[in-house]
Write an enzyme that holds these catalytic residues in place. Structure first.
Site, PDB file in Angstrom:
ATOM      1  N   ARG A  63       0.857  -1.213   0.105  1.00  0.00           N
ATOM      2  CA  ARG A  63      -0.004  -0.027   0.099  1.00  0.00           C
ATOM      3  C   ARG A  63       0.965   1.334   0.136  1.00  0.00           C
ATOM      4  O   ARG A  63       0.444   2.093  -0.405  1.00  0.00           O
ATOM      5  CB  ARG A  63      -0.823  -0.134   1.289  1.00  0.00           C
ATOM      6  CG  ARG A  63      -2.149   1.094   1.183  1.00  0.00           C
ATOM      7  CD  ARG A  63      -3.078   0.961   2.188  1.00  0.00           C
ATOM      8  NE  ARG A  63      -3.985   1.771   2.237  1.00  0.00           N
ATOM      9  CZ  ARG A  63      -4.286   2.853   2.959  1.00  0.00           C
ATOM     10  NH1 ARG A  63      -3.319   3.358   3.957  1.00  0.00           N
ATOM     11  NH2 ARG A  63      -5.421   3.623   2.824  1.00  0.00           N
ATOM     12  N   ILE A  84      -7.189   7.487  -1.186  1.00  0.00           N
ATOM     13  CA  ILE A  84      -7.133   6.036  -1.150  1.00  0.00           C
ATOM     14  C   ILE A  84      -7.962   5.493   0.127  1.00  0.00           C
ATOM     15  O   ILE A  84      -7.900   6.103   1.266  1.00  0.00           O
ATOM     16  CB  ILE A  84      -5.770   5.493  -1.096  1.00  0.00           C
ATOM     17  CG1 ILE A  84      -5.671   4.094  -1.141  1.00  0.00           C
ATOM     18  CG2 ILE A  84      -4.911   6.171   0.128  1.00  0.00           C
ATOM     19  CD1 ILE A  84      -4.225   3.429  -1.087  1.00  0.00           C
ATOM     20  N   SER A  85      -8.982   4.573  -0.079  1.00  0.00           N
ATOM     21  CA  SER A  85      -9.749   4.070   0.911  1.00  0.00           C
ATOM     22  C   SER A  85      -9.221   3.428   2.196  1.00  0.00           C
ATOM     23  O   SER A  85      -7.923   3.077   1.862  1.00  0.00           O
ATOM     24  CB  SER A  85     -10.876   3.230   0.439  1.00  0.00           C
ATOM     25  OG  SER A  85     -11.901   3.870  -0.394  1.00  0.00           O
ATOM     26  N   GLN A  86      -9.700   3.630   3.277  1.00  0.00           N
ATOM     27  CA  GLN A  86      -9.141   3.079   4.314  1.00  0.00           C
ATOM     28  C   GLN A  86      -8.965   1.597   4.191  1.00  0.00           C
ATOM     29  O   GLN A  86      -9.744   1.057   3.522  1.00  0.00           O
ATOM     30  CB  GLN A  86      -9.781   3.331   5.759  1.00  0.00           C
ATOM     31  CG  GLN A  86     -11.195   2.572   5.892  1.00  0.00           C
ATOM     32  CD  GLN A  86     -11.749   2.891   7.222  1.00  0.00           C
ATOM     33  OE1 GLN A  86     -12.676   3.545   7.045  1.00  0.00           O
ATOM     34  NE2 GLN A  86     -11.321   2.499   8.020  1.00  0.00           N
TER      35      GLN A  86
END
Length: 218
Positions: free
Chosen positions: A33, A59-61
């Site tokens: 990530r 960017i999503s959790q």
């Protein structure tokens, strides 16, 4: 910098929060990530939070990525459409689970960056497209699963139409400030809808969702 411990801690957190699909956990454990976030955010790359990636997008959790992908109930032979490529992270995770991923990004700069990064990292089963995600990709349909990584006021009709028989679609639906994460499942000509949880996502911009009149700055 070595992020091994941070990545392991992220996976432990996902397990504690209820993620149980081992394929999802393995895919996220194997996906770096930190390379999908800006350099100045890398120290936070494995924390359970959304991070800015430019162009007003995030960017999503990790938990939300895991939850949505788990909800798709994927098979190794599946062909998946993702709406909202962003930095390419979710597509990278998906690519470790399924046969083929098509992902659409309406912002050319983000799409180009995601495509270059995914290519460099060897994610050869991911294709990045530039365009209106609410239109889907009719030339490549039908899809076994569709993941929408942005919030829409409703489920765009083209996406419903491009879902294969027994296909699953996961999408945040609601207003500008808060939404409900929905899972739609096709059985023949019938679509069954399940409510999963409350969420908050950036808006899905396009002809079948929010328009630039609602979000002129975007």
């Amino acid at each position: 910098m070595d992020f091994t411990n941070e990545r392991r801690a992220m996976i432990d957190l996902l397990i504690r929060r209820g993620i149980s699909d081992q394929r999802v956990l393995d895919a996220m454990a194997q996906t770096p990530r930190h390379v999908f976030v800006p350099a100045h955010e890398r120290s936070h790359a494995y924390s359970d939070q959304a991070l800015p990636i430019g162009e007003g997008q995030t960017i999503s959790q990790p938990y939300m990525v895991a939850l949505m992908i788990e909800a798709l109930q994927l098979a190794p032979t599946d062909r998946v459409l993702e709406i909202g490529a962003g930095s390419g992270y979710a597509a990278a995770v998906l690519s470790r689970i399924v046969a083929k991923v098509h992902t659409i990004e309406c912002r050319e700069a983000l799409a180009a960056s995601a495509a270059a990064l995914l290519r460099t990292l060897g994610y050869d089963n991911v294709t990045v497209h530039v365009g209106d995600g609410t239109q889907g990709l009719p030339d490549y349909a039908p899809f076994d699963a569709i993941l929408v990584s942005a919030a829409s006021p409703w489920v765009p009709a083209p996406l419903r139409e491009q879902l294969a028989s027994s296909g699953r679609l996961v999408i945040p639906v609601g207003g500008r400030q808060a939404q409900i994460l929905l899972r739609l499942r096709r059985t023949g000509d019938t679509l069954r809808t399940e409510r999963l949880c409350d969420v908050r996502f950036v808006p899905l911009i396009g002809g079948h969702a929010w328009t630039t009149e609602h979000y002129p700055e975007r």
